[in-house]
Design a protein around this motif. Sequence first.
Motif, mmCIF file in Angstrom:
data_model
loop_
_atom_site.group_PDB
_atom_site.id
_atom_site.type_symbol
_atom_site.label_atom_id
_atom_site.label_comp_id
_atom_site.label_asym_id
_atom_site.label_seq_id
_atom_site.Cartn_x
_atom_site.Cartn_y
_atom_site.Cartn_z
ATOM 1 N N ARG A 158 0.786 -1.010 -0.135
ATOM 2 C CA ARG A 158 -0.200 0.375 -0.255
ATOM 3 C C ARG A 158 0.359 0.994 -0.004
ATOM 4 O O ARG A 158 0.144 2.343 -0.498
ATOM 5 C CB ARG A 158 -0.824 -0.332 1.177
ATOM 6 N N TYR A 159 2.085 0.702 0.550
ATOM 7 C CA TYR A 159 2.527 2.364 0.661
ATOM 8 C C TYR A 159 4.317 2.273 -0.427
ATOM 9 O O TYR A 159 5.194 2.767 0.197
ATOM 10 C CB TYR A 159 3.121 2.357 2.530
ATOM 11 N N ASP A 160 3.760 1.481 -1.079
ATOM 12 C CA ASP A 160 5.010 1.059 -1.990
ATOM 13 C C ASP A 160 5.190 2.220 -2.967
ATOM 14 O O ASP A 160 3.956 2.725 -3.162
ATOM 15 C CB ASP A 160 4.683 0.159 -3.093
ATOM 16 N N TRP A 161 6.315 2.712 -3.478
ATOM 17 C CA TRP A 161 5.965 4.439 -4.024
ATOM 18 C C TRP A 161 5.777 4.244 -5.318
ATOM 19 O O TRP A 161 5.505 4.826 -6.210
ATOM 20 C CB TRP A 161 8.135 4.851 -3.784
ATOM 21 N N ASP A 162 5.823 2.852 -5.792
ATOM 22 C CA ASP A 162 5.206 2.462 -7.061
ATOM 23 C C ASP A 162 3.988 2.533 -7.253
ATOM 24 O O ASP A 162 2.762 2.974 -8.251
ATOM 25 C CB ASP A 162 6.037 1.313 -7.651
ATOM 26 N N ILE A 165 2.002 5.919 -3.902
ATOM 27 C CA ILE A 165 1.793 6.816 -4.369
ATOM 28 C C ILE A 165 1.487 7.032 -5.267
ATOM 29 O O ILE A 165 1.345 6.914 -6.620
ATOM 30 C CB ILE A 165 2.725 7.679 -4.385
ATOM 31 N N VAL A 166 -0.728 7.689 -5.274
ATOM 32 C CA VAL A 166 -0.933 6.846 -6.803
ATOM 33 C C VAL A 166 -0.685 8.730 -7.721
ATOM 34 O O VAL A 166 -0.224 10.236 -6.588
ATOM 35 C CB VAL A 166 -2.980 7.726 -6.647
ATOM 36 N N ASN A 174 6.783 12.027 -9.586
ATOM 37 C CA ASN A 174 7.833 10.331 -10.172
ATOM 38 C C ASN A 174 9.446 10.961 -9.335
ATOM 39 O O ASN A 174 9.980 9.689 -8.995
ATOM 40 C CB ASN A 174 7.856 10.063 -11.569
ATOM 41 N N ALA A 175 9.543 11.430 -9.804
ATOM 42 C CA ALA A 175 10.835 12.125 -9.203
ATOM 43 C C ALA A 175 10.996 11.682 -7.453
ATOM 44 O O ALA A 175 12.170 11.170 -6.963
ATOM 45 C CB ALA A 175 11.370 13.441 -9.309
ATOM 46 N N ILE A 176 10.177 12.740 -7.212
ATOM 47 C CA ILE A 176 9.595 12.256 -5.561
ATOM 48 C C ILE A 176 9.526 10.910 -5.265
ATOM 49 O O ILE A 176 10.507 10.794 -4.030
ATOM 50 C CB ILE A 176 8.625 12.835 -4.761
ATOM 51 N N LYS A 341 -1.752 18.991 -12.325
ATOM 52 C CA LYS A 341 -3.073 18.769 -12.648
ATOM 53 C C LYS A 341 -2.783 17.493 -13.468
ATOM 54 O O LYS A 341 -4.245 16.841 -13.403
ATOM 55 C CB LYS A 341 -3.158 19.716 -13.969
ATOM 56 N N GLN A 342 -1.859 16.809 -13.190
ATOM 57 C CA GLN A 342 -1.724 15.798 -14.853
ATOM 58 C C GLN A 342 -2.525 14.831 -13.744
ATOM 59 O O GLN A 342 -2.762 13.368 -14.151
ATOM 60 C CB GLN A 342 -0.524 15.154 -14.944
ATOM 61 N N ASP A 343 -2.197 14.553 -12.136
ATOM 62 C CA ASP A 343 -2.333 13.283 -11.422
ATOM 63 C C ASP A 343 -3.872 13.379 -11.227
ATOM 64 O O ASP A 343 -4.352 13.087 -10.033
ATOM 65 C CB ASP A 343 -1.762 13.869 -10.310
ATOM 66 N N ILE A 344 -4.985 14.339 -10.980
ATOM 67 C CA ILE A 344 -6.258 14.006 -10.526
ATOM 68 C C ILE A 344 -6.981 13.531 -10.450
ATOM 69 O O ILE A 344 -7.596 12.640 -9.658
ATOM 70 C CB ILE A 344 -7.101 16.022 -11.162
#
Length: 493
Positions: A158-162, A165-166, A174-176, A341-344
Motif C-alpha cells: 500500500r505504501y510502495d512508491w510505485d 502513491i497514486v 515520479n522524481a519524488i 494537474k496530470q495526477d487529478i
Amino acid sequence: MVDVLPSILVVDDEPRSLESIERILSDSFEVHLAANVDEAEAILQREWIQVLLCDQRMPEMSGVEFTEKVRSEYPDIIRMIISGYTDSEDIIDAINKGGIYQYITKPWHPDELISKLNNAIELFRLQRENERLAVELKLKPDTLEQALIEKRQALKSRYDWDAGIVRSPDSCMNAICDTIRTVAAFDVNVLLMGESGTGKELCARALHYNSLRQDKVFVAENCGALPDELLESELFGHKRGAFTGAIEDRVGLFELANGGTIFLDEIGDTSPAFQVKLLRVLQENEIRPLGSNTRKPIDVRVIAATNRNLAEDVKNGKFRQDLYYRLATFEIELPPLRERKQDIAPLAIALLNEAMDQLGKRVKGISEEALRCFENYRWPGNVREMQNEIKRMLVLGQKDYLGSELVSPHILHATPEEEEADMALLTSIDGSLKQRIEKLEARIIKETLIRLRWNKTQASQELGLSRVGLRNKLERYGLERNDNIESIEETVA
C-alpha cells in the motif's frame, strides 16, 4: 449488502453547536445528538455508538467526567472532547481520566473535524479487529501468523512508491518517488515539506515500510496540536505524579517506536523550549520521561514534516538551526495538488474507490466533465479536500456515475488556466473586438450550462436567448456536454 454509516454521538448543551455539527457531519456519519448527559446515556443504551464527541463545559457534568463514565461502561467507544477552553489541566484530565483520543479546540475547521473523526472510526475498527485477532491467536496461532505476514505484505504494498502513491505516468511525483526509493533504505532522518494535505504522512509511511525497519513500529504525532508539557508526555512519557493529573506511568511514543520510525508532523510549530529538549534526544539517542531521573536509550528513525519554510524560520530565529540540521539530513518537498494537474484524474478515481469501500455505495465512475472541473480548481486543501469532495458527491449521487451536477459550486465556478488566458486576450491589444467578445460569450454560455446541469431551457431563459438561438451558439462555439465516464472498473476489478 450496503454498510451503514459510522455512528457518532455528539453531546453539547448548546443547540446551535449541535445543529452546526450535525449539518457538517450528516453526509459522512450517522449522527446522534444529545443536549445533556441523560439523553446521551439513553442513546448509548439503545444505539451502537463508535465515537463519542463531547463538549467539555456542561452544567450537570463536565465532558471529562462523562467520558470517564463512558470509558468504564463502554470501553470500546472512541472518546473525544471538544471545547472552547484550552486549560492544560482540563486537557491532562481528559487524557488520563477520560482516556480521550483527541482534544479538539474551538473554533474548529470542518475538514479537520471530519478528518479526525474518520481517524477515530478507523481506530475503532482496528480495536475490534485486534480483539478478533487475539481470539483467533488462541485458537489457531499458525494460521494467524501467516495472515499477519500477509497483512504486513499488503501494508508494505500500500505504501510502495510505485503503487501506494497514486500518480500519472508523467507526474512530477515520479522524481519524488525515486527519491523515496533511494532514501528509504538508508537509516537517515528525513524532513518532508509541503502544504497541508499534500500527503506528507503517506510519504513518511512509504519511507518506513520500504526501509530496514519495516517490521517494526511506525508511530505519528502532530506536534502543533499540544502544549509543551503534554507533547513531552506524549513523546517521552512520564512517571506518576510528574504533574497535575499524572495518576499513572505513561510510555512515550519514542519508547514505543524503539527500533522503528516516529513521524513528527508540524514540527515547525513547536516552541523553542521544546526544540531544545528534542535536540537533546536526537543528539544522545536517549529519553528521560517527565518526573524520572533515569534515561532510556532509544533507536528510532525520525521523519519530520512541516508546512512552514524552516530554512527561513532559522534565519528569523524562530527555529533552532542545530535542530534543523539534525532533522533535515535529507529534505523532500511535496508539490501542492494545483501543480499536479496530470495526477487529478487518477487520484480522483483512487479516492472514489476508498470512499466506496468506506461508505458501502458503488458507482461506475466519474464523468469527464466533473474531472475537468476538478482540474480547473486550485485545491487549497489539496488531496484531503478532494477526498472530502468525492465522498460528498458519492453520498449525493443517484446515477451510475458522478457527474458535474454533483460538484460543489465553488469548484464548479473555478476559472481554468485556459480561460484565464482567454480573459488575458480580452484585455490585450492583440485580436479583434469580435474575437474577444466571442470568447467571452462562449465562456459565459458554458459556465451557465454547467451550473444549470445543462438544462438548455433554463439556460436560454437566464441568458435571454431562444432555444434555437442557444442551439446555434452551441454549434458555433463547439460547446457540448461531455458525459463520458472515467471508468473505475479496471481499478476495482
